[in-house]
Design an enzyme around this catalytic site. Structure first.
Site, PDB file in Angstrom:
ATOM      1  NE  ARG A  29      -1.666  -2.482   2.847  1.00  0.00           N
ATOM      2  CZ  ARG A  29      -1.752  -3.831   2.456  1.00  0.00           C
ATOM      3  NH1 ARG A  29      -2.868  -4.047   2.043  1.00  0.00           N
ATOM      4  NH2 ARG A  29      -0.943  -4.525   2.663  1.00  0.00           N
ATOM      5  NE  ARG A  52       6.984   0.455   5.119  1.00  0.00           N
ATOM      6  CZ  ARG A  52       5.814  -0.064   5.184  1.00  0.00           C
ATOM      7  NH1 ARG A  52       5.412  -1.127   4.752  1.00  0.00           N
ATOM      8  NH2 ARG A  52       4.757   0.874   5.269  1.00  0.00           N
ATOM      9  CG  HIS A 105       3.236   3.778   8.754  1.00  0.00           C
ATOM     10  ND1 HIS A 105       3.491   4.607   7.752  1.00  0.00           N
ATOM     11  CD2 HIS A 105       2.816   2.610   8.067  1.00  0.00           C
ATOM     12  CE1 HIS A 105       3.155   4.050   6.388  1.00  0.00           C
ATOM     13  NE2 HIS A 105       2.655   2.633   6.953  1.00  0.00           N
TER      14      HIS A 105
END
Ligand code: CP
Length: 318
Positions: free
Chosen positions: A54, A104, A134
């Site tokens: 995603r 990330r 996040h």
């Protein structure tokens, strides 16, 4: 705002600015031509050292909808496999002209290290660092809650709402990001998890902590129920150190049809994905009309467009 590293750093004013900007971006996505010229000539690098479906794809879509050039970097198949460091990798990509880096990484603090080390001059967006933060996930969650429960009005916070976050809080950067953002926006947050999955120091967070989902359903008027993924990859022994068995976890903390039926009519069911169907959430709950899981993913594009726009352009939405 120079970087987006953590929701703990966001003021209410900043958070509402991002949500309001995301609202404007969402409107542009209803047009026949969804592309804006706003970031033409800018380059966004997606620097992913951990798997993602995603977040990586929606940052790519968001940057492209703003007309930025996008470089997708995945550690798998790169020179990271030969031992290249974060610093050398980032500087290599900076040399290709990046204006924004979306990172990330499995290490908590990696995004902050990149932003503050002086290795690169790009704006840095944290797309998930270890179990730490996040922030864009929490922002898209807040955007989704505001749309459903506050009419999506610009300038609105989440005052008066109660959000229960259920499950593997210990390993969840989504939970940590949501605790700070949702409380900054005025919501009450209830963490629901076994004592073994409560992070050290959580007693100092601005939350209630409850150790059974049934107790939470009885004790609170929950407006949004956010189920978390059990992160088996961060547990040794398939979770055995944290709960007796997956079946036992599901019995006490899983959202099934009967618990779903006990929620107030207006309550929405959320999950950041990917879901472990049959463990923390049943197929009946995940696919029910009260589930906004797929909508969360769609809202991620508008929120990430807003973040890239505010960091890299800083002008009015066209
Ligand atoms: N919610 C989330 O971060 O999903 P991905 O791991 O697929 O990006």
């Amino acid at each position: 705002m120079r970087h987006l590293l953590s929701t703990k750093d966001l003021s209410r004013e900043d958070a509402i600015l991002i949500l309001d900007t995301a609202g404007e971006m969402a409107k542009t996505q209803e047009r026949e031509n969804r592309k804006l010229p706003t970031l033409r000539g800018k380059t966004v690098v997606n620097l992913f050292f951990e798997d993602s479906t995603r977040t990586r794809t929606s940052f790519e879509v968001a940057a492209k909808r703003l007309s930025a050039d996008v470089i997708n970097f995945s550690a798998k198949g790169s020179s990271v496999a030969k031992g290249e460091s974060l610093k050398d990798t980032a500087q290599t990509l900076q040399a290709m002209g990046s204006d924004g880096v979306v990172i990330r990484h499995s290490a908590s603090g990696a995004a902050a290290r990149l932003a503050t080390s002086g290795w690169i001059s790009s704006a840095v967006v944290n797309a998930g660092d270890g179990t730490h933060q996040h922030p864009t996930q929490a922002l898209l969650d807040a955007f989704t809650i505001r749309r459903h429960l506050k009419g999506g009005e610009a300038g609105e916070g989440l005052d008066g709402l109660t959000v229960a976050i259920v499950g593997d809080v210990l390993h969840s950067r989504v939970a940590r990001s949501n605790v700070w953002l949702l409380t900054t926006l005025g919501a009450k947050v209830v963490l629901v998890c076994p004592p073994t999955l409560v992070p050290i120091g959580a007693e100092t967070w601005p939350v209630d902590i409850v150790h059974s989902l049934d107790a939470a359903l009885n004790g609170y008027a929950i407006d949004a129920l956010m189920m978390l993924r059990i992160q088996l990859e961060r547990m040794t022994g398939g979770g055995a150190a944290f709960f007796p068995s997956p079946a036992e976890y599901t019995r006490l903390f899983g959202l099934d049809g009967s618990r779903l039926a006990r929620l107030p009519q207006h309550t929405i069911v959320m999950h950041p994905g990917p879901m472990n169907r049959g463990l923390e959430i049943s197929a009946e709950a995940a696919d029910s009309p009260r589930s906004v899981v797929v909508e969360q993913v769609g809202n991620g594009i508008a929120v990430r467009m807003a973040v890239l726009y505010l960091l890299l352009a800083g002008e009015e939405v066209a």
